[in-house]
Every structure is written in structure tokens, then in C-alpha cells.
Design a protein around this motif. Structure first.
Motif, PDB file in Angstrom:
ATOM      1  N   ARG A   1       0.895  -1.150   0.041  1.00 41.12           N
ATOM      2  CA  ARG A   1      -0.059  -0.044   0.092  1.00 41.12           C
ATOM      3  C   ARG A   1       0.831   1.328   0.136  1.00 41.12           C
TER       4      ARG A   1
ATOM      5  N   THR B   1      -9.366   9.083   4.939  1.00 38.31           N
ATOM      6  CA  THR B   1      -9.817   8.257   3.629  1.00 38.31           C
ATOM      7  C   THR B   1      -9.069   8.879   2.269  1.00 38.31           C
TER       8      THR B   1
ATOM      9  N   THR C   1     -10.054   2.936   3.645  1.00 38.38           N
ATOM     10  CA  THR C   1     -11.391   2.424   3.043  1.00 38.38           C
ATOM     11  C   THR C   1     -12.422   3.056   4.197  1.00 38.38           C
ATOM     12  N   THR C   2     -13.394   3.049   3.793  1.00 39.08           N
ATOM     13  CA  THR C   2     -14.410   3.705   4.769  1.00 39.08           C
ATOM     14  C   THR C   2     -14.533   2.686   6.144  1.00 39.08           C
ATOM     15  N   THR C   3     -14.666   1.672   5.952  1.00 36.80           N
ATOM     16  CA  THR C   3     -14.381   0.498   7.419  1.00 36.80           C
ATOM     17  C   THR C   3     -13.352   0.863   7.913  1.00 36.80           C
ATOM     18  N   GLU C   4     -12.017   1.084   7.174  1.00 35.78           N
ATOM     19  CA  GLU C   4     -10.869   0.992   7.997  1.00 35.78           C
ATOM     20  C   GLU C   4     -10.939   2.545   8.664  1.00 35.78           C
TER      21      GLU C   4
END
Length: 175
Positions: free
Chosen positions: A37, A138, A144-147
Motif C-alpha cells: 500500500r 480516507t 477504506t470507509t470501514t478502516e
């Protein structure tokens, strides 16, 4: 992300107790995807390697900084992306004319400079802290939205709502 017998939280507890094997296990579990990443955000391999190493040094020094809310992976990503930005900032700014011609700034460096010194910096600073945190997580950190929800300790729906509000304010700002 749990692949061994201990959970990520259990590994952090063991690291806090001084267990170097727990750090090795956490590193083996998370370093590959963190490196991938980071490489997607920066072409400078040395900066990525430095950021990755600094991430796990920070975990070794202060594992208790993880407060138990959200995923350990999101917490590690937050550390890693900040370390990458720090690594890029530490790079020498003064280049000779020859080096400038050979080394165009990466897209990441251009964005970071714009965020730090450009119009975008002022616009982001005018956002409320809640909206700025969501944009940071973000957009700038690439979560991500969840992270982001796990990292910020808020529901995913709240992340989406705040991001929608931040976009609307930034559109007005640049219209």
C-alpha cells in the motif's frame, strides 16, 4: 488480520510485555500488505522502506498507544502513512539543476506540497476537525470507509456522511 494463533491485540499486549517474538509475528503478518500500500502511494523505495521500518519501531516503543478500538491493521496503516509523509519531508529539498531535470517530483510529493502549502491546505484547515479527520483518513491516508471508521472510532455511516459534507464544503470553497 489474524493468521497465527494470537490475535493482533494479543500480540500488542505481548509486545508491551517486551516479547520480541510477538513483534516479529506482527511484522510478518502486516508488513507485506503495508509495504504494498505504501508503494502505491510513493515510488521512492527508500522512503517506503524507511516508513515501514519506522512503523514497527513505533509499535515496539509504544504498543499501548493502540487503545483497543478499531482494527489493529487500520491503526498500523495510520502510523505507516504518517511515517511515509515524514520520510518524504526529511528528504533534501535542494537539488542541483541536473538532479531537477532527472528527478521530477512524484505525484505524491506534488499532492503533499499542495496540501501543506497550497490552496488546499487553507481549505482543509477551514473544515471542522471531525470533517478534516475523515478527509485525512480516507483521501490522504487511503483508508477504506470501514478502516477509517475503525481508526476514528465512529460508525462507517458517519464516515460517509462526514465525507459527503466535507466534499460539499470543499466544492463551495473552490467554485
Amino acid at each position: 488480520m489474524q493468521t497465527g494463533s494470537r490475535t493482533d491485540g494479543g500480540l500488542l499486549d505481548a509486545i508491551a510485555g517486551g516479547d520480541p517474538t510477538a513483534l516479529r509475528e506482527l511484522y510478518a503478518r502486516h508488513a507485506p500488505w503495508l509495504q504494498l500500500r505504501l508503494q502505491r502511494r510513493c515510488a521512492d523505495r527508500d522512503a517506503v522502506d524507511d516508513a515501514l521500518q519506522d512503523t514497527f519501531v513505533a509499535v515496539w516503543k509504544r504498543p499501548a498507544r493502540y487503545d483497543g478500538s478499531g482494527e489493529v491493521a487500520a491503526w498500523l496503516w495510520g502510523i505507516a502513512i504518517r511515517r511515509l509523509i515524514d520520510a518524504l519531508r526529511r528528504r533534501p529539498r535542494a537539488l542541483t539543476l541536473l538532479e531537477r531535470e532527472e528527478a521530477e517530483p512524484s505525484a505524491e510529493e506534488q499532492v503533499l506540497l499542495g496540501i501543506e502549502h497550497g490552496d488546499l491546505a487553507g481549505a482543509l484547515n477551514r473544515l471542522s476537525p471531525e470533517l478534516r479527520a475523515v478527509v485525512q483518513a480516507t483521501v490522504l491516508d487511503g483508508l477504506t470507509t470501514t478502516e477509517a471508521a475503525g481508526l476514528l472510532g465512529i460508525p462507517a455511516g458517519t464516515v460517509k456522511t462526514r465525507m459527503m459534507r466535507a466534499r460539499a464544503q470543499l466544492r463551495e470553497e473552490f467554485a
